[in-house]
Design an enzyme around this catalytic site. Structure first.
Site, short mmCIF file in Angstrom:
data_model
loop_
_atom_site.label_atom_id
_atom_site.label_comp_id
_atom_site.label_asym_id
_atom_site.label_seq_id
_atom_site.Cartn_x
_atom_site.Cartn_y
_atom_site.Cartn_z
N ALA A 1 -0.75 1.82 -11.21
CA ALA A 1 -0.12 3.11 -11.41
C ALA A 1 -1.18 4.16 -11.12
CB ALA A 1 0.39 3.23 -12.84
N ASP A 2 -0.86 5.12 -10.26
CA ASP A 2 -1.81 6.17 -9.89
C ASP A 2 -1.55 7.43 -10.70
OD1 ASP A 2 -2.87 4.48 -7.98
OD2 ASP A 2 -2.08 5.58 -6.25
N GLY B 1 0.96 14.02 3.86
CA GLY B 1 1.78 14.06 2.66
C GLY B 1 0.95 13.79 1.42
N ASN C 1 -0.24 -0.80 -1.81
CA ASN C 1 -0.17 0.20 -0.75
C ASN C 1 -0.04 -0.46 0.63
OD1 ASN C 1 -0.57 2.15 -2.71
ND2 ASN C 1 -2.70 2.57 -2.14
N GLY D 1 -2.44 1.08 -5.90
CA GLY D 1 -3.14 -0.20 -5.80
C GLY D 1 -3.28 -0.56 -4.34
N GLY E 1 -3.62 -3.34 -2.74
CA GLY E 1 -2.74 -4.39 -2.26
C GLY E 1 -1.31 -3.91 -2.09
N GLY F 1 -6.34 4.82 4.36
CA GLY F 1 -6.90 3.57 4.87
C GLY F 1 -5.97 2.40 4.63
N ASP F 2 -5.23 2.42 3.52
CA ASP F 2 -4.27 1.37 3.24
C ASP F 2 -3.08 1.45 4.19
OD1 ASP F 2 -5.85 0.49 1.12
OD2 ASP F 2 -4.81 1.75 -0.34
N ALA G 1 0.18 9.62 7.17
CA ALA G 1 0.02 9.51 5.72
C ALA G 1 -0.78 10.66 5.12
CB ALA G 1 -0.63 8.18 5.36
#
Length: 308
Positions: A16-17, A290, A47, A43, A45, A256-257, A287
């Site tokens: 959770a961000d 946003g 993402n 996270g 993974g 990067g994800d 990305a």
């Protein structure tokens, strides 16, 4: 070979961000006013799994969430993107948490509390060995225990792609299975140091020298992500730069994800590394225009920057 559709399994983190926006980062002992404070899914993974699924890949996920209130929002976009969560377990305790600070230029600083992700060790991954072994591509990061990382590589029968972020100590032989290894320049230097090489000198010598050092260290292929400068693809046969479209960044969280997931989605349908990276830089550029990580990723049919 084109027209293949290899299934992808991501073994990684779900967070959770908690994101706050500031005009500038505070100095030591300083208090600044901020805005935001909402919870969104993250996270590395998760993402990357979302980014891959939104770019058309068939994605399964191996990971863990806590039995707390953050588990549902942390997995909401994974579910809506169509990621198979049959190998995601709820464990006692807290879901992983990332505290993200975004400044006025769109740059971020991130602190991660592993929470349930710490449960994704060798024993956990072993229970889902078939999910890993059945994948054409297995995608890994650095936000799970090293034993889980190694178990996933050992179970993999297909291609292994690694984005060792954050850079943590993992089994050398498992790490060298990466094809490609994806890293930014800072991460690349740390990985070289972990492998017993002079990472600082390689980074100081520039991206081409850094990528060459990684290939010489034993990686079959390397993709260095270079932010606004694009990416660099390197193999034993040479290297090639991939330019990124020019955009105005709003928030670089998860960019990067987005790149990693989009790149794997294209590898899964038979693109070569350079073609996959060319697509991935456009997804990454989209990305950063946003807010947040998964919420900023393009879905099917989105017009990507630089798209002809």
């Amino acid at each position: 070979m084109k027209d293949q559709h290899l299934p992808v399994t991501v073994v990684g983190s779900i967070n959770a961000d908690l994101t706050v926006s500031v005009a500038r980062r505070p100095g030591p002992g300083e208090t600044v006013m901020a805005s935001g404070g909402g919870i969104s899914p993250g996270g590395k993974g998760a993402n990357q799994a979302v980014a891959a699924a939104l770019q058309g890949a068939e994605v399964r996920f191996v990971g863990a969430v806590g039995d707390d209130a953050h588990a549902a929002p942390a997995t909401a976009v994974l579910r809506s993107a169509g990621v198979d969560l049959d190998a995601v377990e709820s464990v006692p305790g807290a879901t992983g948490l990332a505290v993200i600070t975004v400044d006025g230029s769109g740059e971020n600083s991130i602190m991660v509390i592993p929470g349930a992700n710490a449960a994704v060790d060798a024993g956990f991954v072993g229970r889902f060995r078939d999910t890993v072994a059945g994948a054409g591509i297995v995608l890994l990061q650095g936000e799970i225990p090293a034993s889980g990382f190694r178990a996933a590589v050992e179970a993999a029968t297909g291609r292994v792609v690694v984005n060792l972020a954050p850079v943590v100590e993992v089994d050398r032989d498992a790490l060298l299975r990466a094809d490609p290894l994806m890293a930014n320049e800072h991460e690349a230097g740390l990985i070289l140091t972990q492998l017993g090489h002079d990472g600082e000198a390689a980074v100081a010598a520039g991206p081409e020298a850094c990528a060459r050092a990684l290939v010489d260290a034993g990686f079959a292929s390397v993709i260095l992500t270079l932010g606004a400068a694009g990416a660099l693809v390197a193999t034993p046969d040479g290297s090639e730069r991939v330019d990124t479209p020019s955009v105005t960044p709003v928030d670089t969280t998860g960019a990067g994800d987005a790149f990693a997931g989009a790149c794997v989605a294209r590898l899964a349908v038979g693109d070569d590394l350079v073609s996959a990276a060319r697509h991935a830089v456009r997804v990454g550029a989209y990305a950063v225009t946003g807010h947040g990580a998964q919420d900023s990723y393009p879905g099917p049919g989105a017009e990507l920057p630089g798209q002809e």
